[in-house]
Design an enzyme around this catalytic site. Sequence first.
Site: not given
Ligand code: PEP
Ligand code: MG
Length: 536
Positions: A426, A450, A497
């Site tokens: 990320e 991110d 994800c």
């Molecule tokens: C992301 O950064 O894409 C992620 C899945 O984590 P979060 O949204 O919890 O930062």
């Molecule tokens: Mg993230």
Amino acid sequence: MITISGQSIHKRLAIGKILFMQADRPELCRATAEDADAELAAYRDAKAEVIGQLHELYKKAVDKVGELLAHTFEIHAMMIEDEAYSGMVESMIRNEHVTAAYAVAATGRHYAQMLAQMEDPFFQARSADIREISDRLTDQLLGNHRESAISEPVILMAEELGPGETMQLDASLILGLVTHRGSENSHAAILARTMNLPAITGVAIREEWNGCTAVIDGEHGLLIVDPDAETLAVYEDKLRTERAKDEELAALLPLPSETKSGVRVPLLCNVSCAADAALAAELGADGIGLFRSEFLCLGGSEYPTEEEQLAAYRNIVATMQGRPVTIRTFDLGADKRAEYMHLPEERNPDLGFRAIRISLAEEEPFRAQLRAILRASAFGTVRVLYPMISAEWEIRRVDEMFREERERLLQAGVALGEVERGIMIETPAAAIVCDRLAGYVDFFSIGTNDLTQYVLAADRQNYAVAPYYDPHHEAVTRLIAHVVREAREKDVSVCVCGELAADVTATAELLRMGVDSLSVAPNSLLAVKKAVRECE
Ligand code: PEP
Ligand code: MG
């Protein structure tokens, strides 16, 4: 026509007549009793009776909303038995010579107010649970029976709905819910989402709307009372579209997630709590691709202990019945912080002391988390996922700690399973040097939320730069493709994800690149399955 904004609980649409549910319990006046022993006995009888009713309700609710959510009734039974609660009721009866019903009502008010004043939304939300158990007890003591007045499908409007009340609703007669008090985190809200009921809260409700036609626009958090003909026609059309989509998606439930050419694409879920995991399991998710464990840290006054974490992880592992559960270590900092963490105020929190950087600096809470994750692996398939890695030394150090804790547990004779290790991709740095990072892990999970903000230098939470925050930007796409290529080369599996995984316009391209699996919010699972099945 009146349009009121509220807070959306579940982003769905409803059109129908409002039924205004009276808060039909007038506040009980202080009443003294001659015979404290008789009141005490009445209280204990009522308590036993209500606990029995709650156990019965639990059994019925298991079929309706699943084991985990039904557990609310068991928690209510425990709350009634709680020494602080019952102790206060009994002491008021004995020492202040008040009636059992008044003692219960006053105790309930005391604890409900105390919880409502707490800063943490989790504890605020528990205030409704206390009010509900106290109402059950006073109803039992006074012989009240709160009959449901619902005989035709309605939009139910109430000051507040407790979780038990929500669960007892006949979903076939409820088009949607509108409440004044409530929060996104309450059990009632979680239940409304699980029961798929359109719902908004934070609306200053009015009894005079009883019987009026209304629209709940859950997507935009709006209640429209007495819509004009044109507005009504627009929403009727939207509702028809929503229903058609629902039917189409529901039919996909038993079908596999595979492309037209028969390639299986595991669909996993992103979850933040046990209730989300229960929903994921019901929707047939192939596992949990991202458990945002940091939410366990946001409710309390200190880090959750190893035992508390183990209980939470085991719960989700049990729900998933052998399917993999990916536990991301605490991704704290930036917008996810609690007082006890004493995190510094920062000018650029997203570029600051967060996620793995906190874990590397504060080893003990991190090691406790690693132990809890390792111990949970004895009960199912558990994977560990590290957030915000950007350099090789970070994963090397983290892995060292993981191995040390594993060794220590094994030495102590603790049963452990195999735990696959992965990192979030990320940061642009991780994406660019992922070939080096691959040597330390079994899988990559691409966090496009991110990744997009860092690649494009556009704050994901700043509405003003929203046009610049584009997960479809070629720079992001090229990086994802690079990561997938390297991962395949190095024999590391790769999941996406971030929210892009739930964007059905991106599904075909992600699969073409060679992404192995997708992890999405439970409510998006079937829509993504449909997109996968439409891919060649
Ligand atoms: C992301 O950064 O894409 C992620 C899945 O984590 P979060 O949204 O919890 O930062
Ligand atoms: Mg993230």
